[in-house]
Write a protein that holds these residues in place. Structure first.
Motif, PDB file in Angstrom:
ATOM      1  N   TYR A  57       0.717  -1.102   0.040  1.00 25.84           N
ATOM      2  CA  TYR A  57       0.188  -0.059  -0.101  1.00 25.84           C
ATOM      3  C   TYR A  57       0.957   1.223  -0.107  1.00 25.84           C
ATOM      4  O   TYR A  57       1.608   1.405   0.726  1.00 25.84           O
ATOM      5  N   LYS A  74      -6.724  -3.107   5.183  1.00 25.70           N
ATOM      6  CA  LYS A  74      -7.701  -3.053   3.928  1.00 25.70           C
ATOM      7  C   LYS A  74      -8.793  -2.391   3.648  1.00 25.70           C
ATOM      8  O   LYS A  74      -8.976  -1.372   2.771  1.00 25.70           O
ATOM      9  N   PRO A  77      -7.559   1.980   5.492  1.00 31.76           N
ATOM     10  CA  PRO A  77      -6.112   2.231   5.560  1.00 31.76           C
ATOM     11  C   PRO A  77      -5.906   3.576   6.321  1.00 31.76           C
ATOM     12  O   PRO A  77      -5.017   3.786   7.304  1.00 31.76           O
ATOM     13  N   ARG A  81      -3.133   3.852   9.430  1.00 34.51           N
ATOM     14  CA  ARG A  81      -1.558   4.197   9.119  1.00 34.51           C
ATOM     15  C   ARG A  81      -1.368   5.425   9.906  1.00 34.51           C
ATOM     16  O   ARG A  81      -2.209   6.250  10.407  1.00 34.51           O
TER      17      ARG A  81
END
Length: 146
Positions: A57, A74, A77, A81
């Protein structure tokens, strides 16, 4: 000699990032040094990810401890993150620099994950989290163009 090597590695590591400004270190393409970013939210601790739960990613490899954590990432994200691409939140705010974020020095603030370079830097950051977040939020878009 060992200290010189450490300084060189720090410099090289602090300048390496994936194509979308995700800190990956110099000799790896692992986001967050291979730690599971979802685990910070679900287990409230730093957990090393496993290669069998790897996901590409933003030009980086993200590792997870479980298939469930991989699925959560998924599906959303941006929720999991780290801010500022996993670079040190204090360095982005205070120095407008990309210093590596250490996955062992972290904090979730208002549902967002922030990493710091080390314990001493995190202690500085903890003294004015809202102020540093505000400044880093101003600095980070400018840094994306550099």
């Amino acid at each position: 000699m060992a200290q010189l090597f450490g300084v060189i590695m720090l410099f090289l590591g602090s300048t390496a990032w994936a194509g979308n400004n995700i800190y990956t270190g110099w000799f790896s393409n692992k986001a967050v040094s291979g730690y599971d970013t979802v685990a910070y939210f679900t287990e409230h601790k730093a957990v090393k990810g496993k290669a069998k739960f790897k996901f590409k990613y933003m030009d980086a490899e993200w590792y997870f401890d479980s298939a469930e954590n991989l699925k959560l990432f998924k599906n959303n994200p941006d929720k999991y993150r780290p801010q500022y691409g996993g670079f040190c939140a204090w360095a982005v705010a205070a120095k407008m620099q990309r210093a590596p974020g250490d996955p062992n020095y972290w904090k979730i603030v208002d549902g967002k994950l922030y990493l710091n370079y080390d314990n001493s830097v995190q202690q500085k950051w903890l003294k004015d989290i809202p102020g540093f977040i505000q400044k880093a939020d101003e600095n980070w878009p400018k840094m994306l163009d550099q």
